[in-house]
Scaffold this active site. Structure first.
Site, mmCIF file in Angstrom:
data_model
loop_
_atom_site.group_PDB
_atom_site.id
_atom_site.type_symbol
_atom_site.label_atom_id
_atom_site.label_comp_id
_atom_site.label_asym_id
_atom_site.label_seq_id
_atom_site.Cartn_x
_atom_site.Cartn_y
_atom_site.Cartn_z
ATOM 1 N N GLU A 145 -37.581 33.404 -8.943
ATOM 2 C CA GLU A 145 -37.600 32.774 -7.520
ATOM 3 C C GLU A 145 -38.550 32.503 -7.002
ATOM 4 O OE1 GLU A 145 -35.326 32.526 -4.496
ATOM 5 O OE2 GLU A 145 -33.797 32.790 -5.539
ATOM 6 N N CYS A 194 -33.672 31.843 1.301
ATOM 7 C CA CYS A 194 -34.771 31.459 0.424
ATOM 8 C C CYS A 194 -34.393 29.834 0.310
ATOM 9 C CB CYS A 194 -34.862 31.483 -0.723
ATOM 10 S SG CYS A 194 -32.874 31.846 -1.620
#
Length: 505
Positions: free
Chosen positions: A237, A274
């Site tokens: 990620e 995020c």
């Protein structure tokens, strides 16, 4: 280093040498057989959750001293981490993740079908790269570790330098849980240091890797994983802008409410999530003006915050300055340095037409880690589409609709449906009338999206995250006495399976 004061803390660990990494990986590889029993694995995961619960006060205090994230936030994150461990234990007990499929011989089929029995087996040692902004949920005891252990894979975690003490203490808890079930401590390895991270992904006994971090760091490790003599899966990620579209009708209907919600979402955790909304497409005109007024008021009521470390603080301040200096960019609430440690939240505005064409404003389409968002004011739907067409992959994409648009009222000419169709290719999770911050740990969750959001199509949150650490194998015409019990006709383990095309429970 204490992010609130800049003072150095006591050293708690040394950077691992190549020999240290080799020892950790080799020991983890030797521990694979110990994780073969699903009952033991599930019990181990539940005990790990229980011991984290017992150690909560110490762990939260340590993590707060290292990250400045605050006791309330960290207490909630640790609770989420314990829930993840227990949820994966339940998944292991259920056994559906094994994907058992049995096809008995069928000579009448074209071509004839032999006896075939398929299920999934663990890949081997998994390298886990801890995240800076989640010292529990995406670090040593986090989702990558929990899902890998649930799959039957030992892990070696590369600790994040922002919370080494927390990492050591949590690893000790996990190892204590392993010991209570007769498992070797090596099922959870831990190493520190930049070079150790590179050595880890290159180690020949590492079978897969999970990463949460920056585009630059993640891409370097991804390339290293692919360049190995035997490439391995790298589930990374990396970065996400998380665009939000507010329709003109939605802004007219509830612009103030949307502005308040945006202020709360973009400043949650000092903007270090995020899934922070980093780009908002808002209409020109009165509705959009009310949204910005509410956003301004919400940010004005937000205290200055401390970022995870001074490097991130400096990058945030420099990134905001660089963006604010672009032509036609203004800062109604200027984000930046509050003092030598803290930062203030703010937002930038720009005409959407500027983002629709390639040029210097492309910088506004890159994530800026911290409490800032970019509001692009659009004149019509064509400008929305032009900007969305230029966006890279994201973890999330959000649209705020009016009540009529959400209901598919014919008078809206299918606007809601069209926008969902434009947003779906951009992200792994698409939201309507909500905010992306807050990622539920649920079976249907998808936390991952097109590159650069992630390097694979899988999720790192929710039950299906276990699939990253498994591979299928099929046995053909194999005597039952030689088959694993999961594939026996009598189904002695009571597993969900598909037999001769029919789903059995």
């Amino acid at each position: 280093m204490d992010p609130r004061t800049g003072k150095r803390r006591a050293q708690v660990a040394a950077e691992a040498t190549a020999q240290d990494v080799d020892q950790a990986v080799t020991a983890a590889h030797a521990a694979r057989a110990a994780l073969a029993d699903r009952t033991v694995r599930a019990a181990f995961l539940r005990t790990a959750a229980d011991l984290l619960d017992a150690a909560q006060d110490d762990l939260v205090a340590t993590a707060d001293a290292e990250t400045a994230l605050g006791a309330a936030r960290l207490t909630g994150e640790l609770a989420r981490t314990r829930y993840q461990l227990r949820a994966f234990a339940d998944l292991v007990d259920e056994g559906a993740y094994l994907g058992v499929v049995i096809d008995h011989p069928d000579s009448a089929a074209t071509p004839p079908v032999p006896d075939l029995r398929r299920y999934k087996i663990p890949l081997g040692v998994v390298a886990v790269y801890a995240a800076s902004n989640f010292p529990f949920a995406f670090s040593v005891p986090g989702g990558d570790t929990a899902s890998a252990l649930a799959a039957g894979c030992p892990v070696v975690v590369k600790a994040h330098p922002d919370h080494p003490d927390t990492s050591e203490r949590v690893a000790a808890v996990l190892r204590a849980a392993a010991g209570r079930h007769g498992l070797p401590e090596a099922v959870v390895g831990l190493v520190h240091g930049f070079d150790a991270g590179v050595d880890l992904v290159r180690h020949p006994l590492v079978a897969a890797a999970g990463f949460t971090g920056s585009v630059r760091g993640g891409r370097a490790l991804f390339d290293a994983a692919a360049a190995r003599p035997v490439p391995i899966p790298f589930h990374g990620e990396l970065g996400s802008l998380n665009p939000v579209v507010v329709t003109e009708a939605a802004a007219a209907e509830r612009g103030e409410q949307i502005g308040t919600g945006l202020a709360g979402s973009m400043t949650l955790g000092a903007g270090q999530f995020c899934v922070k909304p980093g780009l908002v497409l808002a209409p020109e005109g009165a509705g959009g003006d009310r949204l910005l007024k509410s956003l301004t008021e919400g940010l004005g009521a937000t205290d200055a915050g401390v970022l995870l470390d001074h490097r991130m603080r400096d990058n945030f301040v420099a990134g905001v300055v660089e963006r604010a200096q672009l032509p036609d960019v203004s800062a109604p609430v200027a984000p930046g340095a509050a003092d030598e440690h803290a930062v203030t939240a703010g937002f930038l505005t720009v005409p959407a037409a500027r983002l629709a064409a390639e040029g210097a404003h492309d910088l506004l389409l890159e994530e800026c880690f911290g409490p800032v968002t970019v509001v692009a004011r659009y004149a019509d739907e064509a400008e929305i589409s032009a900007v969305l067409a230029r966006l890279p992959g994201n973890l999330t994409a959000t649209v705020h609709l009016s009540a009529e648009e959400a209901a598919g009222d014919p008078a809206t000419d299918g606007r809601g449906t069209r926008l969902l169709a434009e947003l779906t290719p951009l992200a792994g999770r698409v939201l309507v009338d909500g905010w992306p911050t807050g990622v539920a740990v649920a079976p249907a969750q998808q936390h991952g999206g097109p590159y650069p959001a992630t390097t694979s199509t899988s999720t790192s949150v929710g039950g299906t995250a276990i699939e990253r650490w498994l591979r299928p194998v099929a046995y053909q015409n194999t005597p039952e006495a030689l088959l694993p019990p999961e594939l026996h006709d009598a189904n002695p383990l009571g597993l969900p399976r598909r037999c001769d095309g029919r789903l059995e429970h």
